[in-house]
Design a protein around this motif. Structure first.
Motif, PDB file in Angstrom:
ATOM      1  N   UNK A  45       0.852  -1.182   0.000  1.00  0.00           N
ATOM      2  CA  UNK A  45       0.000   0.000   0.000  1.00  0.00           C
ATOM      3  C   UNK A  45       0.887   1.230   0.000  1.00  0.00           C
ATOM      4  N   UNK A  46       0.577   2.175  -0.869  1.00  0.00           N
ATOM      5  CA  UNK A  46       1.308   3.426  -0.950  1.00  0.00           C
ATOM      6  C   UNK A  46       0.369   4.571  -0.595  1.00  0.00           C
ATOM      7  N   UNK A  47       0.803   5.400   0.348  1.00  0.00           N
ATOM      8  CA  UNK A  47       0.033   6.586   0.727  1.00  0.00           C
ATOM      9  C   UNK A  47       0.958   7.792   0.616  1.00  0.00           C
ATOM     10  N   UNK A  48       0.630   8.690  -0.253  1.00  0.00           N
ATOM     11  CA  UNK A  48       1.457   9.874  -0.444  1.00  0.00           C
ATOM     12  C   UNK A  48       0.786  11.113   0.092  1.00  0.00           C
ATOM     13  N   UNK A  49       1.524  12.202   0.087  1.00  0.00           N
ATOM     14  CA  UNK A  49       0.973  13.489   0.507  1.00  0.00           C
ATOM     15  C   UNK A  49       1.900  14.590   0.043  1.00  0.00           C
ATOM     16  N   UNK A  50       1.312  15.709  -0.342  1.00  0.00           N
ATOM     17  CA  UNK A  50       2.106  16.853  -0.749  1.00  0.00           C
ATOM     18  C   UNK A  50       2.370  17.802   0.394  1.00  0.00           C
ATOM     19  N   UNK A  51       1.949  17.427   1.601  1.00  0.00           N
ATOM     20  CA  UNK A  51       2.127  18.283   2.771  1.00  0.00           C
ATOM     21  C   UNK A  51       3.250  17.761   3.654  1.00  0.00           C
ATOM     22  N   UNK A  52       3.577  18.516   4.673  1.00  0.00           N
ATOM     23  CA  UNK A  52       4.546  18.056   5.666  1.00  0.00           C
ATOM     24  C   UNK A  52       3.945  16.925   6.485  1.00  0.00           C
ATOM     25  N   UNK A  67       0.587  13.180  15.527  1.00  0.00           N
ATOM     26  CA  UNK A  67      -0.502  13.661  16.377  1.00  0.00           C
ATOM     27  C   UNK A  67      -0.024  13.669  17.826  1.00  0.00           C
ATOM     28  N   UNK A  68      -0.536  14.606  18.616  1.00  0.00           N
ATOM     29  CA  UNK A  68      -0.084  14.706  20.001  1.00  0.00           C
ATOM     30  C   UNK A  68      -1.157  15.347  20.864  1.00  0.00           C
ATOM     31  N   UNK A  69      -0.932  15.283  22.156  1.00  0.00           N
ATOM     32  CA  UNK A  69      -1.786  15.959  23.127  1.00  0.00           C
ATOM     33  C   UNK A  69      -1.032  16.019  24.445  1.00  0.00           C
ATOM     34  N   UNK A  70      -1.677  16.493  25.498  1.00  0.00           N
ATOM     35  CA  UNK A  70      -1.080  16.492  26.830  1.00  0.00           C
ATOM     36  C   UNK A  70      -2.169  16.410  27.873  1.00  0.00           C
ATOM     37  N   UNK A 120       4.124   6.964  15.122  1.00  0.00           N
ATOM     38  CA  UNK A 120       3.956   6.903  13.667  1.00  0.00           C
ATOM     39  C   UNK A 120       3.281   8.199  13.238  1.00  0.00           C
ATOM     40  N   UNK A 121       3.939   9.019  12.421  1.00  0.00           N
ATOM     41  CA  UNK A 121       3.352  10.304  12.037  1.00  0.00           C
ATOM     42  C   UNK A 121       2.189  10.135  11.064  1.00  0.00           C
ATOM     43  N   UNK A 122       1.394  11.192  10.919  1.00  0.00           N
ATOM     44  CA  UNK A 122       0.303  11.176   9.961  1.00  0.00           C
ATOM     45  C   UNK A 122      -1.011  11.613  10.565  1.00  0.00           C
ATOM     46  N   UNK A 123      -1.912  12.003   9.677  1.00  0.00           N
ATOM     47  CA  UNK A 123      -3.224  12.479  10.101  1.00  0.00           C
ATOM     48  C   UNK A 123      -4.064  11.380  10.744  1.00  0.00           C
ATOM     49  N   UNK A 124      -3.720  10.126  10.470  1.00  0.00           N
ATOM     50  CA  UNK A 124      -4.470   9.014  11.036  1.00  0.00           C
ATOM     51  C   UNK A 124      -4.487   9.063  12.561  1.00  0.00           C
ATOM     52  N   UNK A 125      -3.425   9.607  13.156  1.00  0.00           N
ATOM     53  CA  UNK A 125      -3.365   9.697  14.615  1.00  0.00           C
ATOM     54  C   UNK A 125      -4.405  10.613  15.212  1.00  0.00           C
ATOM     55  N   UNK A 126      -4.976  11.502  14.393  1.00  0.00           N
ATOM     56  CA  UNK A 126      -6.006  12.421  14.897  1.00  0.00           C
ATOM     57  C   UNK A 126      -7.308  11.709  15.229  1.00  0.00           C
ATOM     58  N   UNK A 127      -7.404  10.404  14.876  1.00  0.00           N
ATOM     59  CA  UNK A 127      -8.604   9.625  15.180  1.00  0.00           C
ATOM     60  C   UNK A 127      -8.528   8.923  16.535  1.00  0.00           C
ATOM     61  N   UNK A 128      -7.416   9.059  17.225  1.00  0.00           N
ATOM     62  CA  UNK A 128      -7.242   8.388  18.514  1.00  0.00           C
ATOM     63  C   UNK A 128      -8.001   9.145  19.602  1.00  0.00           C
ATOM     64  N   UNK A 129      -8.887   8.444  20.292  1.00  0.00           N
ATOM     65  CA  UNK A 129      -9.731   9.045  21.335  1.00  0.00           C
ATOM     66  C   UNK A 129      -8.975   9.084  22.658  1.00  0.00           C
ATOM     67  N   UNK A 175       0.042  11.678   5.108  1.00  0.00           N
ATOM     68  CA  UNK A 175      -0.576  10.380   4.867  1.00  0.00           C
ATOM     69  C   UNK A 175      -2.044  10.497   4.568  1.00  0.00           C
ATOM     70  N   UNK A 176      -2.455  11.622   3.952  1.00  0.00           N
ATOM     71  CA  UNK A 176      -3.872  11.888   3.756  1.00  0.00           C
ATOM     72  C   UNK A 176      -4.313  11.841   2.312  1.00  0.00           C
TER      73      UNK A 176
END
Length: 277
Positions: free
Chosen positions: A46-53, A57-60, A236-245, A268-269
């Motif tokens: 599977x290949x996932x590309x992106x033209x962005x940086x 995902x993070x929090x505190x 693991x970087x990427x927008x997918x981490x924004x789905x973590x509750x 990765x979007x």
């Protein structure tokens, strides 16, 4: 900076123990070429590309007058320890619990630390330089919320809070600094966390130092020091981490900006392409 993620299915595991930088990349590319040439059997990729940086995902979590079992819930997994001595000490205990977790939803996927330095921006002028353990970040004029072309630049043409968000984004997107640091803006204060305290040890280690070239940036701590925040990031970087509750757990515990998910993940979007070999 554009990037590509490659997920490759193959027979044998990749020996990456102790390998770093070009040696690690060479090992992975050799594995891929072995599958392409037929030397090693593979089935799909599977290949996932992106033209962005790319950014993790993070929090505190924040401990304030805690008591009893305190901590955070990540993806339904409670990660807590018993409050002891102080909120700062207890935040360190929670970070240690997260790092030591063997739960399949946590282990190898998330890291945590209660070391941080806080910077507050107030009417910062273009040309102001913030230095984080040797990494330089420079304020520039521009359009608020725009992403600068040069790594390490951040825009100071909005409100102080917008400027702080731009600065934190510059840290999280930086192709080199983001390996070692992550940052988040909470109510106008920029909290910067090192991903490993071990980074500051050894003969060639960077100095544990945070500085600013102008008084318009208030540096709360001149070093990354223990705090009552426990910062958490996706390994693991990427927008997918924004789905973590996420959710706070215990007396006196909150999540920065009242977030219920990890945030700030980028990349990765693009539409994924899956194919067989």
């Amino acid at each position: 900076m554009a990037h590509t993620y490659l997920y490759l299915t193959h027979d044998n595991t990749t020996n990456q123990r102790g390998r770093r930088k070009r040696d690690l990349l060479r090992t992975v590319v050799t594995k891929a070429m072995g599958v392409v040439s037929g030397v090693e059997r593979g089935s799909n990729f599977t290949v996932v590309g992106s033209g962005t940086d790319s950014a993790s995902a993070c929090t505190a979590g924040i401990s304030a007058s805690g008591s009893g079992a305190v901590g955070i819930v990540i993806s339904g997994v409670a990660l807590t320890d018993t409050w002891a001595t102080s909120d700062t000490h207890s935040a360190g205990l929670v970070a240690a619990v997260i790092n030591a977790s063997t739960n399949a939803k946590i282990q190898h996927l998330f890291g945590a630390t209660n070391l941080k330095s806080t910077l507050t921006l107030a009417s910062v002028l273009a040309g102001t330089v913030i230095e984080l353990a040797g990494f330089r970040f420079t304020a520039i004029a521009g359009t608020a919320a725009a992403i600068p072309q040069t790594d390490g630049d951040f825009v100071i043409s909005g409100t102080d809070t917008q400027d702080g968000t731009s600065f934190c984004g510059a840290v999280n997107r930086h192709p080199y600094a983001s390996k070692y640091l992550f940052a988040l803006n909470v109510a106008g204060a920029c909290h910067v966390f090192p991903k490993s305290a071990a980074w500051f040890t050894g003969p060639n280690a960077p100095q544990n130092r945070v500085t600013a070239s102008a008084a318009t940036v208030t540096v709360g701590s001149a070093t990354f020091a223990a705090s009552d925040y426990y910062g958490i990031w996706c390994k693991v970087p990427g927008k997918l981490g924004n789905n973590v509750v996420v959710a706070a757990s215990g007396t006196g515990q909150t999540i920065e900006n009242s977030n219920t998910y990890l945030s700030r993940g980028l990349g990765g979007d693009a539409a994924p392409v899956m194919d067989t070999i």
